[in-house]
Design a protein around this motif. Structure first.
Motif, PDB file in Angstrom:
ATOM      1  N   HIS A   2       0.914  -1.231   0.011  1.00  0.00           N
ATOM      2  CA  HIS A   2       0.034  -0.005   0.009  1.00  0.00           C
ATOM      3  C   HIS A   2       0.885   1.354   0.061  1.00  0.00           C
ATOM      4  CE1 HIS A   2      -3.873   2.001   0.457  1.00  0.00           C
ATOM      5  NE2 HIS A   2      -3.179   2.794   1.450  1.00  0.00           N
ATOM      6  N   GLN A   3       2.029   1.010   0.682  1.00  0.00           N
ATOM      7  CA  GLN A   3       2.818   2.330   0.640  1.00  0.00           C
ATOM      8  C   GLN A   3       3.490   2.625  -0.677  1.00  0.00           C
ATOM      9  OE1 GLN A   3       6.158   1.999   3.469  1.00  0.00           O
ATOM     10  NE2 GLN A   3       7.084   3.818   2.756  1.00  0.00           N
ATOM     11  N   ARG A   4       3.991   1.752  -1.128  1.00  0.00           N
ATOM     12  CA  ARG A   4       4.144   1.671  -2.519  1.00  0.00           C
ATOM     13  C   ARG A   4       3.269   2.545  -3.610  1.00  0.00           C
ATOM     14  NH1 ARG A   4       7.662   3.725  -5.851  1.00  0.00           N
ATOM     15  NH2 ARG A   4       8.109   2.623  -8.148  1.00  0.00           N
ATOM     16  N   ASN A   6       1.036   4.464  -2.675  1.00  0.00           N
ATOM     17  CA  ASN A   6       0.839   5.875  -2.206  1.00  0.00           C
ATOM     18  C   ASN A   6       1.994   6.710  -2.829  1.00  0.00           C
ATOM     19  OD1 ASN A   6      -1.573   5.643  -0.944  1.00  0.00           O
ATOM     20  ND2 ASN A   6      -0.648   5.220   1.122  1.00  0.00           N
ATOM     21  N   GLU A   7       3.154   6.007  -2.808  1.00  0.00           N
ATOM     22  CA  GLU A   7       4.393   6.606  -3.245  1.00  0.00           C
ATOM     23  C   GLU A   7       4.357   6.938  -4.910  1.00  0.00           C
ATOM     24  OE1 GLU A   7       7.425   4.204  -2.307  1.00  0.00           O
ATOM     25  OE2 GLU A   7       7.766   4.476  -0.054  1.00  0.00           O
ATOM     26  N   THR A  10       1.662  10.002  -5.409  1.00  0.00           N
ATOM     27  CA  THR A  10       2.418  11.095  -4.833  1.00  0.00           C
ATOM     28  C   THR A  10       3.347  11.507  -6.052  1.00  0.00           C
ATOM     29  OG1 THR A  10       2.277  10.608  -2.593  1.00  0.00           O
ATOM     30  CG2 THR A  10       3.950  12.302  -3.209  1.00  0.00           C
ATOM     31  N   SER A  76       0.536  -1.479  -9.600  1.00  0.00           N
ATOM     32  CA  SER A  76       0.478  -1.344  -8.071  1.00  0.00           C
ATOM     33  C   SER A  76      -0.812  -1.578  -7.643  1.00  0.00           C
ATOM     34  CB  SER A  76       1.310  -0.063  -7.654  1.00  0.00           C
ATOM     35  OG  SER A  76       1.207  -0.087  -6.354  1.00  0.00           O
ATOM     36  N   TYR A  77      -1.790  -0.897  -8.226  1.00  0.00           N
ATOM     37  CA  TYR A  77      -3.039  -1.133  -7.571  1.00  0.00           C
ATOM     38  C   TYR A  77      -3.387  -2.475  -7.901  1.00  0.00           C
ATOM     39  CZ  TYR A  77      -8.034  -0.548  -6.687  1.00  0.00           C
ATOM     40  OH  TYR A  77      -9.318  -0.683  -6.220  1.00  0.00           O
ATOM     41  N   GLU A  80      -1.922  -5.085  -5.640  1.00  0.00           N
ATOM     42  CA  GLU A  80      -2.332  -4.885  -4.299  1.00  0.00           C
ATOM     43  C   GLU A  80      -3.748  -5.573  -4.112  1.00  0.00           C
ATOM     44  OE1 GLU A  80      -3.846  -1.169  -1.527  1.00  0.00           O
ATOM     45  OE2 GLU A  80      -1.925  -0.768  -2.380  1.00  0.00           O
TER      46      GLU A  80
END
Length: 86
Positions: A2-4, A6-7, A10, A76-77, A80
């Motif tokens: 999840h952090q990746r 978000n990165e 961003t 990424s999504y 996830e």
């Protein structure tokens, strides 16, 4: 994971800021170009046209980065989501 995601989002937002800034700069230069043409300042017009071309090239490059980032965000999504469902 999840952090990746978000990165990546961003980074993409930062790229979008660059795109918007550059588009506004191009518009500003084009308005100035029109004024200079009206004033018959052809030397300045030529210089400004070079700047506009350069900014448009940079804009295309940033758009390509943005598209790659979009692909990364989607991937990424999807990763996830697949890890959550399995």
């Amino acid at each position: 994971m999840h952090q990746r995601f978000n990165e990546l989002v961003t980074e993409q937002l930062e790229t979008m800021d660059k795109l918007l800034y550059l588009q506004s700069e191009i518009e500003r230069c084009q308005e100035l170009e029109e004024e200079l043409m009206k004033l018959q300042e052809m030397t300045k017009v030529e210089s400004l046209q070079k700047e506009i071309l350069s900014k448009k090239k940079e804009l295309r490059e940033i758009q390509q980065v943005f598209e790659r980032q979009t692909d990364e965000v989607i991937l990424s999504y999807q990763k996830e989501q697949s890890s959550v469902t399995t």
